[in-house]
Write a protein that holds these residues in place. Structure first.
Motif, PDB file in Angstrom:
ATOM      1  N   ILE A   1       0.834  -1.028   0.068  1.00 38.70           N
ATOM      2  CA  ILE A   1       0.015   0.055   0.243  1.00 38.70           C
ATOM      3  C   ILE A   1       0.880   1.200  -0.264  1.00 38.70           C
ATOM      4  CG2 ILE A   1      -1.932  -1.145   1.095  1.00 38.70           C
ATOM      5  CD1 ILE A   1      -1.061   0.216   3.647  1.00 38.70           C
ATOM      6  N   PRO A   2       0.503   2.382  -0.627  1.00 39.16           N
ATOM      7  CA  PRO A   2       1.189   3.453  -0.667  1.00 39.16           C
ATOM      8  C   PRO A   2       1.079   4.059   0.878  1.00 39.16           C
ATOM      9  CG  PRO A   2      -0.355   3.660  -2.354  1.00 39.16           C
ATOM     10  CD  PRO A   2      -0.729   2.463  -1.475  1.00 39.16           C
ATOM     11  N   THR A   3       2.321   4.427   1.394  1.00 38.04           N
ATOM     12  CA  THR A   3       2.547   5.113   2.851  1.00 38.04           C
ATOM     13  C   THR A   3       1.800   6.313   2.944  1.00 38.04           C
ATOM     14  OG1 THR A   3       4.484   6.152   2.221  1.00 38.04           O
ATOM     15  CG2 THR A   3       4.711   4.055   3.093  1.00 38.04           C
ATOM     16  N   SER A   4       1.453   6.828   1.495  1.00 38.91           N
ATOM     17  CA  SER A   4       0.515   8.144   1.432  1.00 38.91           C
ATOM     18  C   SER A   4      -0.632   7.916   2.517  1.00 38.91           C
ATOM     19  CB  SER A   4       0.675   8.965   0.344  1.00 38.91           C
ATOM     20  OG  SER A   4       0.142   8.010  -0.506  1.00 38.91           O
ATOM     21  N   GLN A   5      -1.174   6.670   2.275  1.00 42.92           N
ATOM     22  CA  GLN A   5      -2.608   6.394   3.000  1.00 42.92           C
ATOM     23  C   GLN A   5      -2.554   6.557   4.351  1.00 42.92           C
ATOM     24  OE1 GLN A   5      -3.849   2.452   1.850  1.00 42.92           O
ATOM     25  NE2 GLN A   5      -3.681   2.983  -0.373  1.00 42.92           N
ATOM     26  N   LEU A   6      -1.392   6.577   5.121  1.00 38.10           N
ATOM     27  CA  LEU A   6      -1.074   6.856   6.616  1.00 38.10           C
ATOM     28  C   LEU A   6      -1.078   8.174   6.828  1.00 38.10           C
ATOM     29  CD1 LEU A   6       1.374   3.992   7.173  1.00 38.10           C
ATOM     30  CD2 LEU A   6      -1.054   3.838   7.275  1.00 38.10           C
ATOM     31  N   ASP A   7      -0.773   9.308   5.934  1.00 41.31           N
ATOM     32  CA  ASP A   7      -0.559  10.509   6.358  1.00 41.31           C
ATOM     33  C   ASP A   7      -1.774  11.049   6.832  1.00 41.31           C
ATOM     34  OD1 ASP A   7       2.078  10.423   5.830  1.00 41.31           O
ATOM     35  OD2 ASP A   7       1.839  11.196   3.567  1.00 41.31           O
ATOM     36  N   PRO A   8      -3.200  10.850   6.210  1.00 42.23           N
ATOM     37  CA  PRO A   8      -4.281  11.483   6.797  1.00 42.23           C
ATOM     38  C   PRO A   8      -4.575  11.239   7.940  1.00 42.23           C
ATOM     39  CG  PRO A   8      -4.682  10.668   4.618  1.00 42.23           C
ATOM     40  CD  PRO A   8      -3.411  10.137   4.860  1.00 42.23           C
ATOM     41  N   ILE A   9      -4.516  10.031   8.569  1.00 46.78           N
ATOM     42  CA  ILE A   9      -4.624   9.557   9.877  1.00 46.78           C
ATOM     43  C   ILE A   9      -3.740  10.176  10.887  1.00 46.78           C
ATOM     44  CG2 ILE A   9      -4.812   7.620  11.418  1.00 46.78           C
ATOM     45  CD1 ILE A   9      -5.150   5.801   9.112  1.00 46.78           C
ATOM     46  N   ILE A  10      -2.518  10.305  10.322  1.00 45.87           N
ATOM     47  CA  ILE A  10      -1.412  11.058  11.198  1.00 45.87           C
ATOM     48  C   ILE A  10      -1.760  12.410  11.397  1.00 45.87           C
ATOM     49  CG2 ILE A  10       1.114  11.730  11.456  1.00 45.87           C
ATOM     50  CD1 ILE A  10       1.817   9.172  10.168  1.00 45.87           C
ATOM     51  N   ARG A  11      -1.990  13.229  10.263  1.00 42.78           N
ATOM     52  CA  ARG A  11      -2.525  14.758  10.053  1.00 42.78           C
ATOM     53  C   ARG A  11      -3.534  14.917  11.074  1.00 42.78           C
ATOM     54  NH1 ARG A  11      -0.604  14.482   4.691  1.00 42.78           N
ATOM     55  NH2 ARG A  11      -2.766  14.007   4.156  1.00 42.78           N
ATOM     56  N   ALA A  12      -4.749  13.841  10.991  1.00 37.19           N
ATOM     57  CA  ALA A  12      -5.896  13.955  11.782  1.00 37.19           C
ATOM     58  C   ALA A  12      -5.485  14.126  13.328  1.00 37.19           C
ATOM     59  CB  ALA A  12      -6.593  13.006  11.430  1.00 37.19           C
ATOM     60  N   SER A  13      -4.546  13.048  13.708  1.00 39.06           N
ATOM     61  CA  SER A  13      -4.035  12.852  14.892  1.00 39.06           C
ATOM     62  C   SER A  13      -3.463  13.912  15.447  1.00 39.06           C
ATOM     63  CB  SER A  13      -3.357  11.536  15.354  1.00 39.06           C
ATOM     64  OG  SER A  13      -4.068  10.329  14.798  1.00 39.06           O
ATOM     65  N   GLN A  14      -2.401  14.733  14.593  1.00 37.61           N
ATOM     66  CA  GLN A  14      -1.840  15.871  15.129  1.00 37.61           C
ATOM     67  C   GLN A  14      -2.696  16.954  15.253  1.00 37.61           C
ATOM     68  OE1 GLN A  14       0.912  16.066  11.916  1.00 37.61           O
ATOM     69  NE2 GLN A  14       2.555  14.899  12.671  1.00 37.61           N
ATOM     70  N   ARG A  15      -3.738  16.983  14.401  1.00 37.03           N
ATOM     71  CA  ARG A  15      -4.612  18.217  14.455  1.00 37.03           C
ATOM     72  C   ARG A  15      -5.525  18.063  15.822  1.00 37.03           C
ATOM     73  NH1 ARG A  15      -6.703  17.533  10.098  1.00 37.03           N
ATOM     74  NH2 ARG A  15      -8.415  16.002  10.725  1.00 37.03           N
ATOM     75  N   ASP A  16      -5.715  16.690  16.104  1.00 38.82           N
ATOM     76  CA  ASP A  16      -6.640  16.533  17.285  1.00 38.82           C
ATOM     77  C   ASP A  16      -5.592  16.957  18.446  1.00 38.82           C
ATOM     78  OD1 ASP A  16      -8.792  15.707  15.740  1.00 38.82           O
ATOM     79  OD2 ASP A  16      -8.369  13.536  16.090  1.00 38.82           O
ATOM     80  N   VAL A  17      -4.721  16.545  18.334  1.00 40.88           N
ATOM     81  CA  VAL A  17      -3.424  16.957  19.628  1.00 40.88           C
ATOM     82  C   VAL A  17      -3.337  18.415  19.788  1.00 40.88           C
ATOM     83  CG1 VAL A  17      -1.195  16.658  20.280  1.00 40.88           C
ATOM     84  CG2 VAL A  17      -2.378  14.620  19.504  1.00 40.88           C
ATOM     85  N   LEU A  18      -3.231  18.976  18.599  1.00 43.51           N
ATOM     86  CA  LEU A  18      -2.946  20.372  18.541  1.00 43.51           C
ATOM     87  C   LEU A  18      -4.209  21.215  19.018  1.00 43.51           C
ATOM     88  CD1 LEU A  18      -1.093  21.147  15.125  1.00 43.51           C
ATOM     89  CD2 LEU A  18      -0.371  21.549  17.546  1.00 43.51           C
ATOM     90  N   VAL A  19      -5.376  20.691  18.602  1.00 38.87           N
ATOM     91  CA  VAL A  19      -6.631  21.503  19.311  1.00 38.87           C
ATOM     92  C   VAL A  19      -6.665  21.225  20.549  1.00 38.87           C
ATOM     93  CG1 VAL A  19      -9.213  21.338  19.128  1.00 38.87           C
ATOM     94  CG2 VAL A  19      -7.854  21.289  17.019  1.00 38.87           C
ATOM     95  N   THR A  20      -6.478  19.980  20.915  1.00 38.14           N
ATOM     96  CA  THR A  20      -6.374  19.480  22.490  1.00 38.14           C
ATOM     97  C   THR A  20      -5.401  20.548  23.374  1.00 38.14           C
ATOM     98  OG1 THR A  20      -7.140  17.597  21.936  1.00 38.14           O
ATOM     99  CG2 THR A  20      -6.244  17.935  24.364  1.00 38.14           C
ATOM    100  N   GLY A  21      -4.252  20.487  22.767  1.00 37.99           N
ATOM    101  CA  GLY A  21      -3.452  21.419  23.276  1.00 37.99           C
ATOM    102  C   GLY A  21      -3.521  22.784  23.509  1.00 37.99           C
ATOM    103  N   CYS A  22      -4.264  23.357  22.290  1.00 36.56           N
ATOM    104  CA  CYS A  22      -4.556  25.035  22.491  1.00 36.56           C
ATOM    105  C   CYS A  22      -5.808  25.204  23.533  1.00 36.56           C
ATOM    106  CB  CYS A  22      -5.255  25.119  20.933  1.00 36.56           C
ATOM    107  SG  CYS A  22      -3.818  25.182  19.651  1.00 36.56           S
TER     108      CYS A  22
END
Length: 475
Positions: free
Chosen positions: A143-164
């Motif tokens: 599978i392309p590793t790019s398929q994992l990027d949305p999940i990682i970005r979503a997690s980062q976004r959630d962490v950022l929102v939670t952190g903010c």
């Protein structure tokens, strides 16, 4: 920087650092876990495809069907490394694929290895490969590793929102906490500043619990103690000032730095100083003894009992060194004492002169009687002269004794009713011979309302006798 600002900045830095660390950790850990999970899933899928690959089946068709079902790229490789089926390549494209015998996932198939992450030479994108060896060859799923990027970005976004959100909450809590802490501290600061400026009437109006409340209570007690001590110091200062001003001596206090910090009015009068305290010691009179005593006192040496003339006044000077490096100078005006001594000398000389005349007369009469044998009439005249001059000396001695008793406070009057005419007649009778010799006539005239007086008889006779004697002597 104020306490509230420091707390806000500290909270922002701490929470911001934590959020940054969390995002970094989540990115790494989540990516690693997603890769592990994808590897496990692809291993299972590759195992299914390997088990379903039979020699009698068309490998390319199986790869296409499995790829469509698993929504992944499925590649079938025979044991020689030739690609016999691929869900993304058909026909000539499939046959043009290079040999996969040297691929890492083929060299070490799962579960011993079987996974690899690299850029595909055929698709040009980074993919995650997992290969499993089966009865007919190697089944590889990727599978392309790019398929994992949305999940990682979503997690980062959630962490950022939670952190903010956490940062905002932390800042809000910090603001409330800093106000609760800084306002009492600012109040205590204002009270302490006012007390340091001398306003000891200020007290903290604070009943906060915990350490701040204890600090407020301690500051309140400190203010009370300082106020009591300041009142005591002021009272002591006033007492010292009154004692200093009540002294007959002049007192000058000089600090270790050479400034006059205290001087009483007597010292100002003796030294002719009018400057307000404190003032340099150079403004004192330029007297060598005074300057030397002050200089030695500042060096720790005591000067005692020096007589000097300060501004034409004979002064006894004493300088005492102080423990803190200063010096206290005491000045005593000797002029009254010198005047008294001069009066005493004059008095002794006058008394000696007064006694010498009657003594000379008595001595002459006595010598004439002792050496010759004069007639009776002459002896009587000599005896009368001796008696008269003896009485004169007796009066002088009585006057000296009275003066001594008066000065020592031992003379006590004994008032009685006295006839002034009798006293005056006695005084005139005693001075009649001297008055006749000088051609002075003495008369007694007593006013009707002054014929008697209630006083000490001896004192009244002395007063009238002195007046009559002075009148005869200086007329």
């Amino acid at each position: 920087m104020r306490l509230t600002q420091r707390l806000l900045l500290g909270s922002f830095l701490i929470v911001g650092t934590l959020v940054t660390v969390m995002v970094t950790v989540v990115d790494r850990q989540l990516r690693a876990r997603l890769l592990d999970q994808a590897t496990t899933t692809l291993t299972h899928e590759a195992q299914l495809v390997a088990d379903a690959w039979r020699a009698e089946l068309d490998a390319d068709s199986l790869a296409d069907a499995a790829g469509a079902a698993l929504v992944t790229r499925v590649t079938l490789v025979d044991r020689s490394g030739r690609v016999v089926g691929d869900s993304e390549f058909e026909g000539d494209a499939l046959r043009s694929l290079e040999s996969h015998a040297a691929r890492p996932e083929i060299l070490r198939p799962a579960p011993a290895g079987g996974s690899a992450r690299r850029v595909s030479g055929s698709t040009g994108r980074e993919e995650l490969y997992v290969a499993v060896e089966g009865p007919s060859g190697f089944a590889r799923v990727s599978i392309p590793t790019s398929q994992l990027d949305p999940i990682i970005r979503a997690s980062q976004r959630d962490v950022l929102v939670t952190g903010c959100v956490a940062l905002l909450c932390a800042l809000l809590v910090t603001v409330l906490f800093s106000r609760a802490v800084s306002q009492p501290i600012e109040q205590l600061r204002d009270v302490a500043t006012a007390m340091a400026r001398g306003d000891l009437s200020r007290r903290p109006r604070l009943t906060a619990p915990g350490e701040v409340g204890e600090l407020a209570g301690a500051l309140h007690q400190l203010g009370d103690q300082l106020a009591h001590r300041l009142d005591a110091l002021r009272s002591e200062e006033a007492l010292v000032g009154q004692l200093t001003e009540s002294l007959n001596e002049g007192v000058v206090a000089v600090s270790a730095s050479g400034s006059v910090v205290r001087i009483n009015e007597r010292a100002r009068a003796l030294l002719g100083v009018t400057a307000a305290l404190p003032f340099p010691v150079d403004q004192l009179p330029d007297d060598e003894a005074l300057r030397t005593a002050i200089g030695q006192g500042l060096m720790g040496t005591t000067t005692d009992g020096i007589e000097t003339d300060v501004r034409g006044v004979t002064t006894r000077l004493t300088a005492r060194a102080l423990a803190d490096g200063g010096v206290v100078v005491a000045l005593f005006d000797l002029s009254p004492l010198r005047r008294v001594e001069a009066v005493r000398r004059d008095f002794v000389a006058n008394v000696s002169h007064e006694l010498r005349t009657p003594l000379t007369i008595v001595s002459g009469f006595a010598e004439a009687i002792a050496s010759d044998d004069p007639p009776v009439e002459v002896r009587q005249q000599f005896a009368a002269g001796i008696l008269r001059n003896t009485q004169r000396m007796q009066r002088i001695v009585d006057d000296l004794l009275d003066l001594s008793r008066i000065e020592s406070g031992g003379w006590t009057p004994m008032p009685v009713s006295i006839d002034l005419r009798d006293c005056a007649n006695e005084a005139v009778l005693e001075a009649s011979a001297a008055a006749a010799a000088k051609g002075v006539r003495l008369t007694v005239d007593i006013a009707p309302n002054a014929r008697s007086v209630f006083a000490d008889a001896t004192a009244v006779r002395q007063i009238i006798g002195n007046l009559v004697d002075n009148a005869v002597r200086y007329t």
